[in-house]
Write a protein that holds these residues in place. Structure first.
Motif, PDB file in Angstrom:
ATOM      1  N   ALA A 137       0.830  -1.200   0.000  1.00 58.07           N
ATOM      2  CA  ALA A 137       0.000   0.000   0.000  1.00 58.07           C
ATOM      3  C   ALA A 137       0.866   1.252   0.000  1.00 58.07           C
ATOM      4  O   ALA A 137       0.593   2.227  -0.719  1.00 58.07           O
ATOM      5  CB  ALA A 137      -0.941  -0.008   1.196  1.00 58.07           C
ATOM      6  N   GLU A 138       1.930   1.229   0.788  1.00 50.91           N
ATOM      7  CA  GLU A 138       2.853   2.364   0.806  1.00 50.91           C
ATOM      8  C   GLU A 138       3.542   2.536  -0.545  1.00 50.91           C
ATOM      9  O   GLU A 138       3.672   3.666  -1.049  1.00 50.91           O
ATOM     10  CB  GLU A 138       3.905   2.154   1.902  1.00 50.91           C
ATOM     11  CG  GLU A 138       3.328   2.124   3.317  1.00 50.91           C
ATOM     12  CD  GLU A 138       4.309   1.557   4.336  1.00 50.91           C
ATOM     13  OE1 GLU A 138       3.960   1.522   5.528  1.00 50.91           O
ATOM     14  OE2 GLU A 138       5.422   1.130   3.930  1.00 50.91           O
ATOM     15  N   ALA A 157       2.460   1.562  -3.456  1.00 48.34           N
ATOM     16  CA  ALA A 157       1.487   1.987  -4.463  1.00 48.34           C
ATOM     17  C   ALA A 157       1.226   3.490  -4.374  1.00 48.34           C
ATOM     18  O   ALA A 157       1.080   4.169  -5.404  1.00 48.34           O
ATOM     19  CB  ALA A 157       0.187   1.216  -4.296  1.00 48.34           C
ATOM     20  N   ASN A 158       1.169   4.021  -3.169  1.00 49.60           N
ATOM     21  CA  ASN A 158       0.985   5.469  -3.010  1.00 49.60           C
ATOM     22  C   ASN A 158       2.158   6.235  -3.624  1.00 49.60           C
ATOM     23  O   ASN A 158       1.966   7.255  -4.302  1.00 49.60           O
ATOM     24  CB  ASN A 158       0.838   5.826  -1.539  1.00 49.60           C
ATOM     25  CG  ASN A 158      -0.516   5.412  -0.974  1.00 49.60           C
ATOM     26  OD1 ASN A 158      -1.508   5.348  -1.712  1.00 49.60           O
ATOM     27  ND2 ASN A 158      -0.563   5.123   0.316  1.00 49.60           N
ATOM     28  N   ARG A 159       3.369   5.739  -3.392  1.00 50.57           N
ATOM     29  CA  ARG A 159       4.541   6.367  -4.000  1.00 50.57           C
ATOM     30  C   ARG A 159       4.507   6.229  -5.513  1.00 50.57           C
ATOM     31  O   ARG A 159       4.909   7.141  -6.248  1.00 50.57           O
ATOM     32  CB  ARG A 159       5.812   5.752  -3.434  1.00 50.57           C
ATOM     33  CG  ARG A 159       6.064   6.097  -1.976  1.00 50.57           C
ATOM     34  CD  ARG A 159       7.162   5.248  -1.369  1.00 50.57           C
ATOM     35  NE  ARG A 159       8.385   5.280  -2.148  1.00 50.57           N
ATOM     36  CZ  ARG A 159       9.433   4.485  -1.912  1.00 50.57           C
ATOM     37  NH1 ARG A 159       9.357   3.589  -0.916  1.00 50.57           N
ATOM     38  NH2 ARG A 159      10.524   4.573  -2.642  1.00 50.57           N
ATOM     39  N   LEU A 171       1.810   6.003  -7.512  1.00 48.95           N
ATOM     40  CA  LEU A 171       0.822   6.935  -8.054  1.00 48.95           C
ATOM     41  C   LEU A 171       1.338   8.373  -8.008  1.00 48.95           C
ATOM     42  O   LEU A 171       1.086   9.169  -8.922  1.00 48.95           O
ATOM     43  CB  LEU A 171      -0.494   6.804  -7.299  1.00 48.95           C
ATOM     44  CG  LEU A 171      -1.212   5.455  -7.422  1.00 48.95           C
ATOM     45  CD1 LEU A 171      -2.464   5.444  -6.551  1.00 48.95           C
ATOM     46  CD2 LEU A 171      -1.574   5.145  -8.861  1.00 48.95           C
ATOM     47  N   ALA A 172       2.065   8.708  -6.940  1.00 48.11           N
ATOM     48  CA  ALA A 172       2.654  10.043  -6.846  1.00 48.11           C
ATOM     49  C   ALA A 172       3.680  10.261  -7.956  1.00 48.11           C
ATOM     50  O   ALA A 172       3.756  11.345  -8.549  1.00 48.11           O
ATOM     51  CB  ALA A 172       3.288  10.237  -5.473  1.00 48.11           C
ATOM     52  N   THR A 190      -6.386  -3.998  -1.412  1.00 40.39           N
ATOM     53  CA  THR A 190      -6.155  -2.678  -0.808  1.00 40.39           C
ATOM     54  C   THR A 190      -5.671  -1.667  -1.843  1.00 40.39           C
ATOM     55  O   THR A 190      -6.159  -0.525  -1.895  1.00 40.39           O
ATOM     56  CB  THR A 190      -5.124  -2.800   0.328  1.00 40.39           C
ATOM     57  OG1 THR A 190      -5.644  -3.675   1.334  1.00 40.39           O
ATOM     58  CG2 THR A 190      -4.826  -1.445   0.939  1.00 40.39           C
ATOM     59  N   VAL A 191      -4.728  -2.060  -2.672  1.00 39.60           N
ATOM     60  CA  VAL A 191      -4.215  -1.160  -3.699  1.00 39.60           C
ATOM     61  C   VAL A 191      -5.299  -0.852  -4.728  1.00 39.60           C
ATOM     62  O   VAL A 191      -5.423   0.284  -5.204  1.00 39.60           O
ATOM     63  CB  VAL A 191      -2.965  -1.767  -4.368  1.00 39.60           C
ATOM     64  CG1 VAL A 191      -2.538  -0.933  -5.568  1.00 39.60           C
ATOM     65  CG2 VAL A 191      -1.829  -1.877  -3.369  1.00 39.60           C
ATOM     66  N   ALA A 248      -7.459   1.823  -3.308  1.00 40.00           N
ATOM     67  CA  ALA A 248      -6.778   3.114  -3.322  1.00 40.00           C
ATOM     68  C   ALA A 248      -6.801   3.744  -4.711  1.00 40.00           C
ATOM     69  O   ALA A 248      -7.007   4.959  -4.862  1.00 40.00           O
ATOM     70  CB  ALA A 248      -5.341   2.947  -2.839  1.00 40.00           C
ATOM     71  N   ARG A 270      -8.861   7.324  -6.217  1.00 38.88           N
ATOM     72  CA  ARG A 270      -8.150   8.451  -6.818  1.00 38.88           C
ATOM     73  C   ARG A 270      -8.438   8.602  -8.302  1.00 38.88           C
ATOM     74  O   ARG A 270      -8.102   9.635  -8.891  1.00 38.88           O
ATOM     75  CB  ARG A 270      -6.643   8.271  -6.609  1.00 38.88           C
ATOM     76  CG  ARG A 270      -6.260   8.228  -5.139  1.00 38.88           C
ATOM     77  CD  ARG A 270      -4.785   8.061  -4.920  1.00 38.88           C
ATOM     78  NE  ARG A 270      -4.006   9.197  -5.409  1.00 38.88           N
ATOM     79  CZ  ARG A 270      -2.703   9.346  -5.181  1.00 38.88           C
ATOM     80  NH1 ARG A 270      -2.052   8.452  -4.450  1.00 38.88           N
ATOM     81  NH2 ARG A 270      -2.054  10.400  -5.654  1.00 38.88           N
TER      82      ARG A 270
END
Length: 466
Positions: free
Chosen positions: A189-190, A192-194, A196-197, A224-225, A228, A232
């Motif tokens: 999850a962490e 994936a956030n990076r 997408l950023a 989970t991903v 997310a 978004r």
């Protein structure tokens, strides 16, 4: 960057109930998983997926990238066998990409950079009766890249990497180890956030994504991903239920979800593909205007047509248990010089048509049997042809991992006859039945696999191709 000009996925026709697997440990489970046949391995699965992509197409592959976590050989390159079976031109590289789950997306990225062919194949297993054996699946997918992207154009890519213990398997072991799923879920999850950023920093408009798919063996992380990304992008997710329907195909899973994504895409849509394996990778694509006419039969049209086998049969096919030896001598080891001299026929199923009288013969002979002309033949491939059974024999004593052994003489519609073995025979046979070639493994002696072309009933096609 190049784009996808052709793709194809292959699901073996056999299915195993998860409840049969779970019963070995007194547990319960629902659904089925896809199982490769007794003479199928990752090499033959890859050939089955790639053959419809490369044959009959003007664009030739400039490289071959083969990804699997279950290689048939180590030290020896498995991609060369795939290369030979597909009869690709010799002046290209054919490369294996490590035995890791991330090698699937690596093959896609590598092939996209030079107009190559990415072949992703896997056979998944695990401890007898365990979760990996229940939830795994066997499958393959192939993607051909080129400048004239008739399916989808790659517009952006991104990647992040982190070292953490999620899943591991020692070399030579059939059983993988896994850490508690929630730990991997949090790390992915962490990442994936990076990821997408990073895409946003590269100028990708996430709100413009119409469809996306996420691949990985950690089911919690995939869910989970996926949630997310939906929050978004407000995009539609694809491939979420493939693991329930046929099992998770490991390295090939990203190929299956990409095929499912392309099957549903509309012209001009922006698509996002995310892979979770010791890091996170993203590929952004734009569906071509010609995608509707360029795509093959949808993957989902083939998922409910499998042939059920029982758990002991599965264990025999995977050589987890040993069956009774046949009452015949053991087969001889394949001869390297003989295989080399006959490689075009043995691996590419190449015959010859006499320039003088037109007679077709397999293998390519020196002298025509009809007009006796010497060295006057044009090569003729038969891998995409159809044939009819002329005569056949069912031998219940001959050596076979899945007896009885059925041998036959078949006549190709394009001419010529061939003596061969039949496989995937699930019902009564008759003279005149239509059969098609399929690349399979013959005998294995001293660690050398004898790959040959067999024939299978035409009725089995609907069960395993998309």
């Amino acid at each position: 960057m190049t784009g996808i000009i052709g793709y194809h996925s292959y699901i073996p026709q056999y299915r195993l109930r998860r409840s049969d697997v779970a019963a070995a440990l007194g547990a319960e489970a629902r659904g089925e998983r896809a199982v490769a046949g007794h003479d199928e391995d990752t090499t033959t699965l890859g050939v089955a997926a790639a053959l419809p992509v490369v044959h009959g197409r003007e664009t030739e592959a400039c490289s071959l990238w083969f990804a699997t976590t279950d290689p048939v050989y180590v030290d020896k390159t498995n991609a060369t066998t795939v290369h030979a079976a597909l009869d690709l031109r010799p002046d290209i590289a054919a490369v294996d990409l490590g035995a890791s789950l991330r090698s699937g997306v690596a093959a896609l990225l590598a092939a996209s950079r030079d107009g190559g062919l990415a072949v992703l194949a896997d056979r998944r297993g695990g401890a007898v009766g365990g979760a990996d054996e229940r939830t795994g699946g066997d499958a393959a997918a192939a993607f051909l890249f080129g400048d004239d992207a008739t399916v989808a154009q790659i517009t952006d890519t991104a990647a992040v990497t982190a070292e953490f213990i999620d899943r591991w398997r020692a070399p030579g072991s059939t059983d993988a180890g896994t850490w508690e799923e929630r730990f991997g879920e949090q790390r992915y999850a962490e990442l994936a956030n990076r990821l997408l950023a990073t895409l946003t920093e590269q100028g990708v408009d996430l709100t413009g994504i119409a469809r996306f798919a996420v691949a990985g063996v950690n089911a919690r992380a995939v869910r989970t991903v996926g949630s997310a990304i939906r929050s978004r992008t407000d995009a539609r997710q694809h491939g979420t239920d493939l693991g329930d329907l046929i099992g998770n195909a490991g390295t090939a899973q990203i190929g299956l979800v990409l095929a499912d994504l392309l099957d549903a895409a509309e012209p001009g849509e922006t698509l996002l593909l995310v892979s979770l394996a010791d890091g996170a990778d993203a590929i952004v694509l734009r569906a071509a205007d010609t995608i509707t006419s360029a795509r093959p039969r949808p993957l989902r049209d083939t998922l409910d047509t499998g042939v059920l086998i029982n758990y002991p049969q599965y264990l025999l096919w995977r050589r987890r248990i040993v069956g009774e030896r046949p009452r015949r001598p053991d087969p001889d080891r394949t001869s390297a010089p003989f295989a080399w001299r006959n490689r075009q026929y043995k691996l590419s199923l190449l015959g010859g048509r006499c320039r003088k009288c037109g007679a077709v013969q397999f293998p390519l002979p020196k002298v025509c049997y009809r007009c006796r002309t010497a060295d006057g033949f044009d090569p003729i491939p038969a891998v995409n042809g159809t044939a009819h059974i002329v005569t056949f024999t069912v031998d219940r004593l001959a050596f076979s991992p899945s007896p009885p052994l059925v041998s036959a003489i078949v006549a190709f519609e394009s001419g010529g006859r061939l003596q061969c073995e039949l496989t995937d025979v699930r019902g009564p046979l008759d003279v005149g039945d239509e059969v098609v070639p399929t690349f399979r493994r013959g005998t294995t002696v001293d660690g050398i696999h004898n790959y040959i072309w067999k024939m299978r009933p035409q009725t089995a096609d609907a069960c395993n191709e998309s």
